[in-house]
Design a protein around this motif. Structure first.
Motif, PDB file in Angstrom:
ATOM      1  N   UNK A 103       0.838  -1.187   0.000  1.00  0.00           N
ATOM      2  CA  UNK A 103       0.000   0.000   0.000  1.00  0.00           C
ATOM      3  C   UNK A 103       0.879   1.244   0.000  1.00  0.00           C
ATOM      4  N   UNK A 104       0.259   2.363  -0.310  1.00  0.00           N
ATOM      5  CA  UNK A 104       0.916   3.660  -0.201  1.00  0.00           C
ATOM      6  C   UNK A 104       0.050   4.537   0.695  1.00  0.00           C
ATOM      7  N   UNK A 105       0.645   5.592   1.217  1.00  0.00           N
ATOM      8  CA  UNK A 105      -0.103   6.538   2.038  1.00  0.00           C
ATOM      9  C   UNK A 105      -0.391   7.775   1.210  1.00  0.00           C
ATOM     10  N   UNK A 106      -1.611   8.263   1.293  1.00  0.00           N
ATOM     11  CA  UNK A 106      -1.946   9.484   0.567  1.00  0.00           C
ATOM     12  C   UNK A 106      -1.560  10.698   1.412  1.00  0.00           C
ATOM     13  N   UNK A 107      -1.915  11.885   0.949  1.00  0.00           N
ATOM     14  CA  UNK A 107      -1.515  13.100   1.649  1.00  0.00           C
ATOM     15  C   UNK A 107      -2.165  13.237   3.025  1.00  0.00           C
ATOM     16  N   UNK A 108      -3.245  12.532   3.265  1.00  0.00           N
ATOM     17  CA  UNK A 108      -3.906  12.566   4.565  1.00  0.00           C
ATOM     18  C   UNK A 108      -3.446  11.438   5.480  1.00  0.00           C
ATOM     19  N   UNK A 109      -2.513  10.611   5.005  1.00  0.00           N
ATOM     20  CA  UNK A 109      -1.993   9.515   5.805  1.00  0.00           C
ATOM     21  C   UNK A 109      -2.847   8.267   5.777  1.00  0.00           C
ATOM     22  N   UNK A 110      -3.736   8.170   4.810  1.00  0.00           N
ATOM     23  CA  UNK A 110      -4.595   6.992   4.704  1.00  0.00           C
ATOM     24  C   UNK A 110      -4.019   6.006   3.708  1.00  0.00           C
ATOM     25  N   UNK A 111      -4.252   4.760   3.957  1.00  0.00           N
ATOM     26  CA  UNK A 111      -3.722   3.710   3.087  1.00  0.00           C
ATOM     27  C   UNK A 111      -4.491   3.660   1.776  1.00  0.00           C
ATOM     28  N   UNK A 112      -3.756   3.555   0.694  1.00  0.00           N
ATOM     29  CA  UNK A 112      -4.341   3.401  -0.637  1.00  0.00           C
ATOM     30  C   UNK A 112      -3.729   2.148  -1.251  1.00  0.00           C
ATOM     31  N   UNK A 113      -4.577   1.317  -1.823  1.00  0.00           N
ATOM     32  CA  UNK A 113      -4.146   0.050  -2.390  1.00  0.00           C
ATOM     33  C   UNK A 113      -4.296   0.114  -3.905  1.00  0.00           C
ATOM     34  N   UNK A 114      -3.218  -0.213  -4.622  1.00  0.00           N
ATOM     35  CA  UNK A 114      -3.250  -0.185  -6.084  1.00  0.00           C
ATOM     36  C   UNK A 114      -4.137  -1.309  -6.591  1.00  0.00           C
ATOM     37  N   UNK A 115      -4.964  -0.995  -7.554  1.00  0.00           N
ATOM     38  CA  UNK A 115      -5.892  -1.977  -8.105  1.00  0.00           C
ATOM     39  C   UNK A 115      -5.147  -3.161  -8.721  1.00  0.00           C
ATOM     40  N   UNK A 116      -4.040  -2.895  -9.385  1.00  0.00           N
ATOM     41  CA  UNK A 116      -3.264  -3.971 -10.003  1.00  0.00           C
ATOM     42  C   UNK A 116      -2.744  -4.947  -8.941  1.00  0.00           C
ATOM     43  N   UNK A 117      -2.285  -4.408  -7.807  1.00  0.00           N
ATOM     44  CA  UNK A 117      -1.809  -5.275  -6.722  1.00  0.00           C
ATOM     45  C   UNK A 117      -2.955  -6.091  -6.129  1.00  0.00           C
TER      46      UNK A 117
END
Length: 170
Positions: A103-117
């Motif tokens: 996952x990556x963290x967005x500018x608000x510190x929330x987890x974002x999961x790539x659709x491909x992953x």
């Protein structure tokens, strides 16, 4: 409007934003409602058939928004859980904490999961397993069939007779 319908200002604003209650803005930006629109809205609000129709339309809009969100290149934890077939985002957080789901963290510190992953993870692991994997209560398994009580404490607990509660009249 707030006093007439006995609701909060936010509720009236939500009705206007949803398009259920038409209004016009004056030169200062304040909402102005026509009496005919208010009377028509009051009739709609009282009719249960119309309320059911409004609710079903709202559910359809919400489902359409969910489908659009599921098509995005990056998903939040709730949408990732829905995409993978889990009942709760907690399962996705646990997978991420274990390092199984990047996952990556967005500018608000929330987890974002790539659709491909997520698609790779889903293809590799398949559908999530439902229920508790170690629950064996309710199954007819005998202890003498090669299983020792020490090796399977949960099975031993299931095979013990239920104790009566103290003070309970049975």
């Amino acid at each position: 409007m707030v006093q007439r319908f006995r609701v909060t200002r936010a509720t009236v604003e939500r009705w206007v934003d949803d398009g259920r209650l038409p209004c016009e803005r004056d030169h200062r930006g304040r909402r102005r409602f026509r009496q005919a629109d208010v009377d028509a809205f009051r009739w709609l609000a009282r009719s249960t058939r119309n309320l059911d129709r409004v609710r079903s339309e709202r559910k359809k809009r919400q489902e359409a928004v969910r489908q659009v969100r599921l098509e995005a290149p990056e998903l939040g934890a709730s949408d990732a859980a829905r995409f993978l077939g889990y009942a709760s985002p907690i399962s996705v957080w646990r997978l991420a904490n274990a390092g199984k789901l990047p996952f990556t963290l967005n500018e608000r510190g929330r987890r974002r999961f790539a659709r491909a992953e997520l698609e790779r993870f889903k293809a590799r692991n398949g559908a999530p397993k439902r229920g508790r994997p170690n629950a064996v209560c309710g199954e007819s398994v005998s202890v003498g069939a090669g299983l020792s009580e020490a090796a399977t404490p949960s099975l031993a607990r299931c095979l013990q007779p239920k104790r009566a509660r103290v003070g309970a009249d049975l």
